[in-house]
Design a protein around this motif. Structure first.
Motif, PDB file in Angstrom:
ATOM      1  N   ALA A  15       0.804  -1.223   0.000  1.00 11.58           N
ATOM      2  CA  ALA A  15       0.000   0.000   0.000  1.00 11.58           C
ATOM      3  C   ALA A  15       0.840   1.277   0.000  1.00 11.58           C
ATOM      4  CB  ALA A  15      -0.920  -0.011   1.224  1.00 11.58           C
ATOM      5  N   CYS A  16       2.171   1.145  -0.020  1.00 14.10           N
ATOM      6  CA  CYS A  16       3.067   2.313   0.123  1.00 14.10           C
ATOM      7  C   CYS A  16       2.703   3.089   1.389  1.00 14.10           C
ATOM      8  CB  CYS A  16       3.020   3.214  -1.117  1.00 14.10           C
ATOM      9  SG  CYS A  16       3.850   2.498  -2.544  1.00 14.10           S
ATOM     10  N   ASP A  17       2.503   2.349   2.462  1.00 17.56           N
ATOM     11  CA  ASP A  17       2.087   2.932   3.739  1.00 17.56           C
ATOM     12  C   ASP A  17       3.223   2.810   4.749  1.00 17.56           C
ATOM     13  OD1 ASP A  17       0.787   3.770   6.046  1.00 17.56           O
ATOM     14  OD2 ASP A  17      -0.381   1.927   6.270  1.00 17.56           O
ATOM     15  N   MET A  18       3.613   3.930   5.320  1.00 15.65           N
ATOM     16  CA  MET A  18       4.672   3.903   6.343  1.00 15.65           C
ATOM     17  C   MET A  18       4.180   4.510   7.651  1.00 15.65           C
ATOM     18  SD  MET A  18       7.243   6.702   4.829  1.00 15.65           S
ATOM     19  CE  MET A  18       6.711   8.364   4.556  1.00 15.65           C
ATOM     20  N   THR A  19       2.880   4.426   7.881  1.00 15.09           N
ATOM     21  CA  THR A  19       2.313   4.966   9.112  1.00 15.09           C
ATOM     22  C   THR A  19       2.127   3.862  10.142  1.00 15.09           C
ATOM     23  OG1 THR A  19       0.048   4.660   8.316  1.00 15.09           O
ATOM     24  CG2 THR A  19       1.100   6.787   7.855  1.00 15.09           C
ATOM     25  N   GLY A  20       2.058   4.264  11.393  1.00 13.97           N
ATOM     26  CA  GLY A  20       1.765   3.340  12.482  1.00 13.97           C
ATOM     27  C   GLY A  20       2.672   2.126  12.518  1.00 13.97           C
ATOM     28  N   ASN A  21       2.053   0.963  12.652  1.00 21.24           N
ATOM     29  CA  ASN A  21       2.799  -0.292  12.776  1.00 21.24           C
ATOM     30  C   ASN A  21       3.410  -0.765  11.464  1.00 21.24           C
ATOM     31  OD1 ASN A  21       2.267  -0.454  15.504  1.00 21.24           O
ATOM     32  ND2 ASN A  21       0.384  -1.619  15.208  1.00 21.24           N
ATOM     33  N   ALA A  22       3.067  -0.119  10.345  1.00 16.88           N
ATOM     34  CA  ALA A  22       3.624  -0.531   9.045  1.00 16.88           C
ATOM     35  C   ALA A  22       5.106  -0.181   8.941  1.00 16.88           C
ATOM     36  CB  ALA A  22       2.850   0.125   7.901  1.00 16.88           C
ATOM     37  N   MET A  23       5.543   0.874   9.641  1.00 16.04           N
ATOM     38  CA  MET A  23       6.941   1.303   9.549  1.00 16.04           C
ATOM     39  C   MET A  23       7.795   0.556  10.582  1.00 16.04           C
ATOM     40  SD  MET A  23       8.695   5.065   9.481  1.00 16.04           S
ATOM     41  CE  MET A  23       8.584   5.491  11.198  1.00 16.04           C
ATOM     42  N   LEU A  24       8.863  -0.058  10.102  1.00 15.90           N
ATOM     43  CA  LEU A  24       9.766  -0.824  10.960  1.00 15.90           C
ATOM     44  C   LEU A  24      11.088  -0.115  11.215  1.00 15.90           C
ATOM     45  CD1 LEU A  24       9.156  -4.309   9.301  1.00 15.90           C
ATOM     46  CD2 LEU A  24       8.023  -3.344  11.325  1.00 15.90           C
ATOM     47  N   GLY A  25      11.460   0.827  10.357  1.00 19.40           N
ATOM     48  CA  GLY A  25      12.714   1.572  10.507  1.00 19.40           C
ATOM     49  C   GLY A  25      12.829   2.593   9.399  1.00 19.40           C
ATOM     50  N   SER A  26      13.671   3.608   9.612  1.00 21.08           N
ATOM     51  CA  SER A  26      13.869   4.593   8.553  1.00 21.08           C
ATOM     52  C   SER A  26      15.278   5.160   8.611  1.00 21.08           C
ATOM     53  CB  SER A  26      12.836   5.716   8.649  1.00 21.08           C
ATOM     54  OG  SER A  26      13.003   6.446   9.833  1.00 21.08           O
ATOM     55  N   TRP A  27      15.775   5.542   7.448  1.00 22.80           N
ATOM     56  CA  TRP A  27      17.115   6.090   7.287  1.00 22.80           C
ATOM     57  C   TRP A  27      17.042   7.268   6.317  1.00 22.80           C
ATOM     58  CZ3 TRP A  27      15.554   1.120   7.361  1.00 22.80           C
ATOM     59  CH2 TRP A  27      16.098   0.276   8.331  1.00 22.80           C
ATOM     60  N   ASN A  28      17.928   8.246   6.488  1.00 16.03           N
ATOM     61  CA  ASN A  28      17.883   9.417   5.607  1.00 16.03           C
ATOM     62  C   ASN A  28      19.239  10.079   5.395  1.00 16.03           C
ATOM     63  OD1 ASN A  28      18.335  10.675   8.027  1.00 16.03           O
ATOM     64  ND2 ASN A  28      16.339  11.676   8.137  1.00 16.03           N
ATOM     65  N   SER A  29      20.322   9.347   5.593  1.00 12.42           N
ATOM     66  CA  SER A  29      21.661   9.947   5.521  1.00 12.42           C
ATOM     67  C   SER A  29      22.167  10.157   4.093  1.00 12.42           C
ATOM     68  CB  SER A  29      22.668   9.082   6.273  1.00 12.42           C
ATOM     69  OG  SER A  29      22.965   7.917   5.533  1.00 12.42           O
ATOM     70  N   GLY A  30      21.606   9.420   3.144  1.00 12.76           N
ATOM     71  CA  GLY A  30      22.116   9.471   1.780  1.00 12.76           C
ATOM     72  C   GLY A  30      23.065   8.332   1.464  1.00 12.76           C
ATOM     73  N   SER A  31      23.533   7.652   2.498  1.00 10.68           N
ATOM     74  CA  SER A  31      24.381   6.470   2.341  1.00 10.68           C
ATOM     75  C   SER A  31      24.129   5.561   3.542  1.00 10.68           C
ATOM     76  CB  SER A  31      25.858   6.861   2.270  1.00 10.68           C
ATOM     77  OG  SER A  31      26.647   5.703   2.098  1.00 10.68           O
ATOM     78  N   ASP A  32      23.151   4.689   3.390  1.00  6.58           N
ATOM     79  CA  ASP A  32      22.703   3.850   4.504  1.00  6.58           C
ATOM     80  C   ASP A  32      23.026   2.389   4.240  1.00  6.58           C
ATOM     81  OD1 ASP A  32      21.423   6.156   5.642  1.00  6.58           O
ATOM     82  OD2 ASP A  32      19.850   5.899   4.153  1.00  6.58           O
ATOM     83  N   THR A  33      23.662   1.747   5.203  1.00 13.73           N
ATOM     84  CA  THR A  33      23.981   0.329   5.093  1.00 13.73           C
ATOM     85  C   THR A  33      23.080  -0.443   6.041  1.00 13.73           C
ATOM     86  OG1 THR A  33      26.277   0.817   4.549  1.00 13.73           O
ATOM     87  CG2 THR A  33      25.791  -1.416   5.319  1.00 13.73           C
ATOM     88  N   ILE A  34      22.380  -1.429   5.490  1.00  8.47           N
ATOM     89  CA  ILE A  34      21.459  -2.243   6.265  1.00  8.47           C
ATOM     90  C   ILE A  34      21.895  -3.693   6.141  1.00  8.47           C
ATOM     91  CG2 ILE A  34      19.068  -2.984   6.516  1.00  8.47           C
ATOM     92  CD1 ILE A  34      18.333  -0.192   5.270  1.00  8.47           C
TER      93      ILE A  34
END
Length: 155
Positions: free
Chosen positions: A76-95
Motif C-alpha cells: 500500500a506504500c504505507d509507512m504509518t503506524g505499525n507498518a513502519m519498521l525503521g527509517s534512514w535518511n543519511s544518503g548512504s545507509d547500510t542495512i
C-alpha cells in the motif's frame, strides 16, 4: 584433556566466524544508478541474498529516504503506524541482512513509492560458508595457525 578439546573447539569457531564474515556480500542497491526514481525494479533478479549480506542505499539526502515497512505497508506504500519498521535518511545507509526472510523497503518521500521506488529482498539462511570454502575465505595463514595451535594442544 577436556580443556584442550574446549580450546580446539573455540579455535574452530573463530575460524568459522572469520570465514562467514569474509563471505558476506555488499550490494549497492540500484547498481550505479543508486536508490533513485530510476531505480530498476528488476535489480534483485539473479541475486541470492543470504544472512550476513548488506544492502547499501546511496541517494541524495533530502530527496529520498529508505523506510523499512511490513509486507502490507509495502503493498500500500504505507509507512504509518505499525507498518513502519525503521527509517534512514543519511544518503548512504547500510542495512545488514541479519535474518532469513522477507524485508520490504520504500522511499518515504512524496509519491516515490507509488512511482516504483520500492524494494523487496528475500534473504536465505545460508551464510555461504561451506567446508570447501573455509580455507579459501580464511586464508592459508589463519588455517595453518589454527591447525598448529590444535596440534600443540594435543601434545
Amino acid at each position: 584433556m577436556a580443556s584442550k578439546q574446549v580450546l580446539i573447539l573455540a579455535a574452530a569457531a573463530v575460524v568459522a566466524s572469520l570465514a562467514a564474515q569474509a563471505s558476506a556480500e555488499v550490494y549497492m542497491v540500484g547498481g550505479s544508478a543508486g536508490w533513485t526514481l530510476k531505480y530498476p525494479s528488476s535489480w534483485t533478479d539473479g541475486k541470492n541474498f543470504t544472512t550476513g549480506d548488506s544492502l547499501v542505499f546511496t541517494y541524495t539526502a533530502g530527496q529520498h529516504t529508505v523506510v523499512e515497512v511490513t509486507g502490507a505497508g509495502f503493498k500500500a506504500c504505507d509507512m504509518t503506524g505499525n507498518a513502519m519498521l525503521g527509517s534512514w535518511n543519511s544518503g548512504s545507509d547500510t542495512i545488514k541482512l541479519d535474518t532469513a526472510g522477507r524485508r520490504w523497503f520504500i522511499c518515504g518521500v512524496g509519491s516515490h513509492c507509488a512511482q516504483g521506488m520500492k524494494l523487496l529482498v528475500v534473504t536465505t539462511g545460508d551464510n555461504k560458508t561451506s567446508s570447501a570454502s573455509l580455507n579459501y575465505n580464511v586464508g592459508a595463514g589463519a588455517a595453518a595457525l589454527v591447525a598448529g595451535a590444535a596440534a600443540a594442544l594435543l601434545f
